[in-house]
Design a protein around this motif. Structure first.
Motif, PDB file in Angstrom:
ATOM      1  N   ARG A 121       0.906  -1.086   0.134  1.00  0.00           N
ATOM      2  CA  ARG A 121       0.173   0.040  -0.073  1.00  0.00           C
ATOM      3  C   ARG A 121       0.818   1.169  -0.065  1.00  0.00           C
ATOM      4  NH1 ARG A 121      -4.704  -1.212   4.507  1.00  0.00           N
ATOM      5  NH2 ARG A 121      -5.802  -3.192   3.296  1.00  0.00           N
ATOM      6  N   LYS A 122       1.928   1.130   0.633  1.00  0.00           N
ATOM      7  CA  LYS A 122       2.637   2.457   0.602  1.00  0.00           C
ATOM      8  C   LYS A 122       3.508   2.795  -0.560  1.00  0.00           C
ATOM      9  CE  LYS A 122       2.082   3.822   4.781  1.00  0.00           C
ATOM     10  NZ  LYS A 122       1.565   5.273   5.038  1.00  0.00           N
ATOM     11  N   GLY A 123       3.922   1.694  -1.304  1.00  0.00           N
ATOM     12  CA  GLY A 123       4.309   2.048  -2.905  1.00  0.00           C
ATOM     13  C   GLY A 123       5.845   0.961  -2.884  1.00  0.00           C
ATOM     14  N   LYS A 124       6.524   1.348  -3.908  1.00  0.00           N
ATOM     15  CA  LYS A 124       7.456   0.450  -4.428  1.00  0.00           C
ATOM     16  C   LYS A 124       8.739   0.254  -3.410  1.00  0.00           C
ATOM     17  CE  LYS A 124       7.035   1.768  -9.072  1.00  0.00           C
ATOM     18  NZ  LYS A 124       7.799   2.344 -10.340  1.00  0.00           N
ATOM     19  N   LYS A 125       9.112   1.538  -2.779  1.00  0.00           N
ATOM     20  CA  LYS A 125      10.254   1.479  -2.034  1.00  0.00           C
ATOM     21  C   LYS A 125       9.875   1.073  -0.706  1.00  0.00           C
ATOM     22  CE  LYS A 125      12.399   5.315  -4.461  1.00  0.00           C
ATOM     23  NZ  LYS A 125      12.748   6.942  -4.438  1.00  0.00           N
ATOM     24  N   ALA A 126       8.698   0.965  -0.263  1.00  0.00           N
ATOM     25  CA  ALA A 126       8.435   0.259   1.078  1.00  0.00           C
ATOM     26  C   ALA A 126       8.881  -1.297   1.391  1.00  0.00           C
ATOM     27  CB  ALA A 126       6.932   0.364   1.374  1.00  0.00           C
ATOM     28  N   LYS A 127       9.272  -1.356   2.523  1.00  0.00           N
ATOM     29  CA  LYS A 127       9.706  -2.993   2.406  1.00  0.00           C
ATOM     30  C   LYS A 127       8.801  -3.507   3.675  1.00  0.00           C
ATOM     31  CE  LYS A 127      14.134  -2.136   3.228  1.00  0.00           C
ATOM     32  NZ  LYS A 127      15.433  -2.180   3.193  1.00  0.00           N
ATOM     33  N   ALA A 128       8.307  -4.638   3.789  1.00  0.00           N
ATOM     34  CA  ALA A 128       7.767  -5.460   4.859  1.00  0.00           C
ATOM     35  C   ALA A 128       8.719  -5.638   5.879  1.00  0.00           C
ATOM     36  CB  ALA A 128       7.130  -6.580   4.434  1.00  0.00           C
ATOM     37  N   VAL A 129       8.154  -5.028   7.076  1.00  0.00           N
ATOM     38  CA  VAL A 129       9.035  -5.280   8.599  1.00  0.00           C
ATOM     39  C   VAL A 129       8.595  -5.720   9.545  1.00  0.00           C
ATOM     40  CG1 VAL A 129      10.376  -3.985  10.078  1.00  0.00           C
ATOM     41  CG2 VAL A 129      10.414  -3.287   7.784  1.00  0.00           C
ATOM     42  N   LEU A 130       9.079  -6.896   9.997  1.00  0.00           N
ATOM     43  CA  LEU A 130       8.302  -7.498  11.349  1.00  0.00           C
ATOM     44  C   LEU A 130       9.057  -6.981  12.660  1.00  0.00           C
ATOM     45  CD1 LEU A 130       6.466  -9.813  12.193  1.00  0.00           C
ATOM     46  CD2 LEU A 130       8.374 -11.553  12.014  1.00  0.00           C
ATOM     47  N   SER A 131       8.242  -6.555  13.648  1.00  0.00           N
ATOM     48  CA  SER A 131       8.834  -6.276  14.915  1.00  0.00           C
ATOM     49  C   SER A 131       8.413  -7.176  15.870  1.00  0.00           C
ATOM     50  CB  SER A 131       8.300  -4.901  15.323  1.00  0.00           C
ATOM     51  OG  SER A 131       8.695  -3.852  14.396  1.00  0.00           O
ATOM     52  N   VAL A 132       9.370  -7.647  16.720  1.00  0.00           N
ATOM     53  CA  VAL A 132       9.007  -8.839  17.654  1.00  0.00           C
ATOM     54  C   VAL A 132       9.409  -8.197  19.053  1.00  0.00           C
ATOM     55  CG1 VAL A 132       9.657 -11.280  18.284  1.00  0.00           C
ATOM     56  CG2 VAL A 132      10.174 -10.340  16.045  1.00  0.00           C
ATOM     57  N   TYR A 133       8.294  -8.626  19.906  1.00  0.00           N
ATOM     58  CA  TYR A 133       8.274  -7.885  21.287  1.00  0.00           C
ATOM     59  C   TYR A 133       8.185  -9.375  22.202  1.00  0.00           C
ATOM     60  CZ  TYR A 133       7.199  -3.865  18.706  1.00  0.00           C
ATOM     61  OH  TYR A 133       7.120  -3.099  17.733  1.00  0.00           O
TER      62      TYR A 133
END
Length: 75
Positions: free
Chosen positions: A49-61
């Motif tokens: 949704r954010k566009g071409k330059k955005a990457k999927a990021v997983l944050s872990v807590y």
């Protein structure tokens, strides 16, 4: 201890609940899941949704559930 996951297009080292969007399914908040695959899938959706330059990021807590219960926090 349990691990909780948050999928996004950016890393979130310290969650701040009041900065979340207000017009979402369950109201303003910081959404987490126990399911890593679910958070990863959501991260991909958000990055798309954010566009071409955005990457999927997983944050872990890590959450000490017993400490939360003993301090009478609400779920």
């Amino acid at each position: 201890m349990i691990n909780l996951f948050h999928g996004s297009y950016t890393e979130v080292p310290t969650p701040l609940v009041k900065l979340g969007r207000s017009k979402v399914d369950f109201g303003q908040g910081f959404y987490l899941t126990k399911l890593q695959t679910q958070a990863e899938a959501w991260a991909r959706v958000i990055a798309e949704r954010k566009g071409k330059k955005a990457k999927a990021v997983l944050s872990v807590y890590s959450l000490d559930f017993n400490a939360v219960k003993s301090n009478n926090y609400r779920r």
